[in-house]
Write an enzyme that holds these catalytic residues in place. Structure first.
Site, short mmCIF file in Angstrom:
data_model
loop_
_atom_site.label_atom_id
_atom_site.label_comp_id
_atom_site.label_asym_id
_atom_site.label_seq_id
_atom_site.Cartn_x
_atom_site.Cartn_y
_atom_site.Cartn_z
N ASP A 24 0.85 -1.08 0.10
CA ASP A 24 -0.02 0.07 -0.01
C ASP A 24 0.80 1.33 0.03
O ASP A 24 1.56 1.60 1.00
CB ASP A 24 -0.89 0.10 1.18
CG ASP A 24 -1.66 1.15 1.51
OD1 ASP A 24 -1.76 1.99 0.40
OD2 ASP A 24 -2.49 1.35 2.37
N ASN A 26 -0.21 4.62 -0.42
CA ASN A 26 -0.59 5.74 -0.11
C ASN A 26 -1.66 5.59 1.25
O ASN A 26 -2.22 6.60 1.75
CB ASN A 26 -1.66 6.37 -0.95
CG ASN A 26 -2.79 5.36 -1.35
OD1 ASN A 26 -3.11 4.39 -0.47
ND2 ASN A 26 -3.83 5.87 -2.24
N ASP A 28 -4.08 3.78 2.25
CA ASP A 28 -5.69 3.77 2.52
C ASP A 28 -6.01 2.11 2.73
O ASP A 28 -7.27 2.08 2.67
CB ASP A 28 -6.16 4.21 1.14
CG ASP A 28 -6.05 3.58 -0.13
OD1 ASP A 28 -5.12 2.45 0.09
OD2 ASP A 28 -6.48 3.55 -1.16
N ASP A 32 -1.40 -0.87 -4.20
CA ASP A 32 -1.82 0.00 -5.29
C ASP A 32 -0.46 -0.06 -6.02
O ASP A 32 0.75 -0.73 -5.68
CB ASP A 32 -1.74 1.52 -4.94
CG ASP A 32 -1.19 2.12 -3.75
OD1 ASP A 32 0.20 1.69 -3.81
OD2 ASP A 32 -1.47 2.66 -2.83
N ASP A 101 -3.11 -9.21 -16.60
CA ASP A 101 -4.17 -10.23 -16.82
C ASP A 101 -5.20 -9.66 -17.97
O ASP A 101 -5.56 -8.74 -17.85
CB ASP A 101 -4.83 -10.14 -15.20
CG ASP A 101 -5.20 -11.49 -14.92
OD1 ASP A 101 -5.90 -12.12 -15.64
OD2 ASP A 101 -4.79 -11.98 -13.90
N ASP A 198 -7.32 -15.05 -18.31
CA ASP A 198 -8.28 -15.64 -17.49
C ASP A 198 -9.41 -16.61 -18.15
O ASP A 198 -9.80 -16.31 -19.02
CB ASP A 198 -8.95 -14.39 -16.49
CG ASP A 198 -9.91 -14.76 -15.65
OD1 ASP A 198 -9.40 -15.19 -14.59
OD2 ASP A 198 -11.00 -14.62 -15.57
N GLU A 239 -5.13 -19.59 -18.39
CA GLU A 239 -5.93 -20.23 -17.48
C GLU A 239 -6.92 -21.20 -18.07
O GLU A 239 -7.97 -20.69 -18.47
CB GLU A 239 -6.60 -19.49 -16.41
CG GLU A 239 -6.92 -20.15 -15.17
CD GLU A 239 -7.72 -19.36 -14.29
OE1 GLU A 239 -7.79 -19.62 -13.18
OE2 GLU A 239 -8.53 -18.66 -14.86
N HIS A 310 -3.40 -16.68 -6.68
CA HIS A 310 -4.22 -16.15 -5.56
C HIS A 310 -5.72 -16.93 -5.50
O HIS A 310 -6.45 -16.15 -4.83
CB HIS A 310 -4.84 -14.69 -6.35
CG HIS A 310 -5.34 -14.63 -7.62
ND1 HIS A 310 -4.68 -15.30 -8.72
CD2 HIS A 310 -6.75 -14.71 -8.11
CE1 HIS A 310 -5.47 -15.38 -9.84
NE2 HIS A 310 -6.84 -14.81 -9.40
N ASP A 311 -5.91 -18.05 -6.13
CA ASP A 311 -7.20 -18.66 -6.13
C ASP A 311 -6.99 -19.82 -5.05
O ASP A 311 -7.89 -20.72 -5.07
CB ASP A 311 -7.45 -19.24 -7.34
CG ASP A 311 -8.15 -18.04 -8.21
OD1 ASP A 311 -8.48 -16.93 -7.86
OD2 ASP A 311 -7.99 -18.19 -9.50
C1 NOJ Z 1 -10.05 -16.97 -12.66
C2 NOJ Z 1 -9.39 -16.14 -11.45
O1 NOJ Z 1 -7.90 -16.46 -11.16
C3 NOJ Z 1 -10.27 -16.07 -10.47
O2 NOJ Z 1 -9.62 -15.08 -9.40
C4 NOJ Z 1 -11.65 -15.14 -10.83
O3 NOJ Z 1 -12.50 -15.41 -10.01
C5 NOJ Z 1 -12.26 -16.37 -12.10
N1 NOJ Z 1 -11.26 -16.55 -13.09
C6 NOJ Z 1 -13.07 -15.38 -12.87
O4 NOJ Z 1 -12.70 -14.42 -13.15
#
Ligand code: NOJ
Length: 541
Positions: A24, A26, A28, A32, A101, A198, A239, A310-311
């Site tokens: 972060d 700034n 908040d 960012d 992305d 994605d 993906e 991140h998933d």
């Molecule tokens: C895959 C992404 O990695 C995920 O975070 C997202 O929720 C879904 N695609 C939908 O875009």
């Protein structure tokens, strides 16, 4: 100018940034672009030469940016388009590529196309999305519930493979394809070096199947996007939940589709679905990796090497011991994956041994998938509430989305940049943060840096062939021993799993030199391996 060789992508080491949680700049409470720029020297020093940036585009953020409302602008939470241009130039100054992305399957319901499309059937944007008078399939969306949502204004249902706020684009419509091509061009003109695409296989759909992705029509669409001459040198990673046939087709060098895809089979180890734990053996991970190494070699595929994104909760929390053996598991998996043939992807925090937090209740979670699942279970009551919380603690995507803990300074949110953060800090931030890890005798980042430096220095690791040496025989269980070779040059890597054991290695002091181990007490040329030990040897004669 050097001739283009696709194998040069094997020299990449990609670091994934989830912008909301990275740094972060700034104060908040939200990560960012300014914060990202402040960490570029750190990334360079780590040994990274490409960044995959999860979406920073304008978005109402029902799915944290994977619901884009303007593909050509930056969300004010992260900065401005000028900040993004500066980020690209600062990355390039350091020799780091930017892979941005690209969310092609759906937009946000707040995108101007959808706002128009839902007004009437004869609106020029109506056909940008997928509409039906009655739902023609029983598809359920990936975050729970029907994939079809009623729209009163037109008396029709629209398809959303993900959240209700993420309507699927209609890729059969040439105008949509043209729009998305021009989005790609917009970012290329700004200087990005590639795209992480994605759920790209969702752009081809077939109502006759029980899933919303994978129809072969996607190939022509992908080719229209990326098969153009001027794009032949950019890096694209999809993906895609692809099987072997799809992968061969999407990544074939002559196909003009993608450079590579993520192969997720190892993510299924140790669980039944996202929420339910399932017994596994480390050998399961090894067997999957080994299979894909041979497949990639046979089919000329540039394989992607990754344990985290991140998933998913951090891999060491799901499939390792992130308590007593956190350092050992983190370093073992790093060696196990990043010394194979392919392109390493590192997810933020992984490089210093980040692990899942212990949040006490659902109030600590923000992720739409997690909250939908919890709400569903509140009604369905398939499990007692405490059990559902255990499942959430095990499987939630938020487990790897908490703000990165850079330092030991509590007042700045452990160096994230703010005390109050959009998602609570990791409850284990005091124990697991970069500064503390660096000072530790067992430093995960110390090992990562050594490993990546070795990878960079060794053509055998970057380009060489793979051969598994632990494949046959009872005595070879519980470890992964492999050889990488390029001509006469050879490297032998031994990865031991969760029990102490003797491992016979094809190395001797006359012909090999010891390169590294994650265990300072490991005795080179000794057969004795402690739990999670790694040893690397290089042939000298
Ligand atoms: C895959 C992404 O990695 C995920 O975070 C997202 O929720 C879904 N695609 C939908 O875009």
């Amino acid at each position: 100018m050097k001739n283009f060789d696709r194998n040069d992508f094997l020299d990449m080491v990609v670091y994934q940034i989830y912008p909301r949680s990275f740094c972060d700049g700034n104060g908040d409470g939200i990560g960012d672009i300014k914060g990202i720029i402040s960490k570029l020297d750190y990334l360079k020093d780590l040994g990274v030469n490409a960044v995959w940036l999860s979406p920073c585009y304008k978005s109402p953020k029902y799915d944290n940016g994977y619901d884009v409302s303007d593909y050509r602008d930056i969300d004010p939470d992260y900065g401005t388009l000028d900040d993004m241009k500066r980020l690209i130039s600062e990355l390039h100054k350091r020799g780091i590529k930017l892979i941005t992305d690209f969310v092609a399957n759906h937009t946000s319901s707040e995108h101007k196309w959808f706002k128009e499309a839902k007004k009437s059937k004869d609106n020029p944007y109506h056909d940008y999305y997928i509409w039906e008078k009655t739902p023609p399939t029983k598809w359920t969306c990936c975050f729970g519930g029907s994939a079809w949502e009623y729209n009163e204004e037109t008396g029709e249902y629209y398809l959303h493979s993900f959240a209700v706020q993420q309507p699927d684009l209609n890729w059969k419509n040439p105008k949509v394809r043209e729009e998305m091509r021009s989005v790609v061009d917009f970012w290329l003109d700004l200087g990005v070096d590639g795209f992480r695409c994605d759920v790209l296989d969702y752009i081809g759909k077939n109502y006759a199947t029980d899933h919303m992705h994978g129809d072969p029509s996607m190939h022509a669409y992908i080719n229209e996007l990326f098969g153009r001459d001027k794009l032949s040198r950019i890096f694209t990673v999809g993906e895609c939940q692809s099987d072997e046939k799809d992968i061969r087709e999407i990544c074939g060098e002559d196909r003009g589709e993608l450079t590579t895809v993520f192969q997720f089979e190892h993510f299924g180890v140790g669980r039944k679905d996202r929420w339910i734990k399932y017994p596994f053996a480390f050998d399961d991970v090894k067997n999957i990796l080994s299979k894909w190494q041979y497949f990639s070699a046979k089919n000329g595929l540039l394989y992607t090497l990754f344990t985290d994104n991140h998933d998913q909760p951090y891999f060491i929390s799901r499939t390792g011991n992130d308590r007593e053996y956190r350092y050992e598991c983190a370093t073992m998996y790093a060696a196990m994956f990043y010394l194979l043939k392919g392109i390493p992807f590192i997810y933020q925090g992984q490089e210093f041994g980040s692990a899942s937090p212990e949040y006490p209740s659902i109030d600590y979670y923000d992720d739409i998938e997690t909250r939908n699942y919890y709400a569903y279970q509140e009604k369905a009551k398939e499990y007692p509430r405490y059990e559902v919380m255990n499942q959430v603690r095990f499987g939630s995507r938020d487990n790897s989305r908490h703000p990165v803990a850079w330092s030991e300074d509590e007042k700045t949110g452990y160096g994230f940049g703010s005390e109050k953060t959009w998602l609570p800090l990791n409850s284990r931030a005091k124990e697991i943060n970069l500064e503390r890890d660096k000072k530790s005798e067992k430093s995960v980042i110390g090992f990562y840096k050594k490993l990546l430096a070795y990878r960079k220095s060794s053509e055998v690791i970057r380009r060489g062939d793979f051969k598994e040496l632990s494949a046959d025989g009872e005595g070879n269980k519980g470890c992964f021993v492999f050889e990488r070779s390029l001509g006469e040059k050879k490297v032998v890597v031994a990865v031991n799993f969760d029990r102490e054991q003797t491992i016979e290695l094809p190395v001797n002091e006359e012909e090999y030199k010891f390169i590294m181990s994650n265990n300072p007490a490991y005795k080179p040329f000794n057969k004795q391996f402690s739990a999670f030990d790694v040893a690397v040897y290089e042939k000298t004669k």
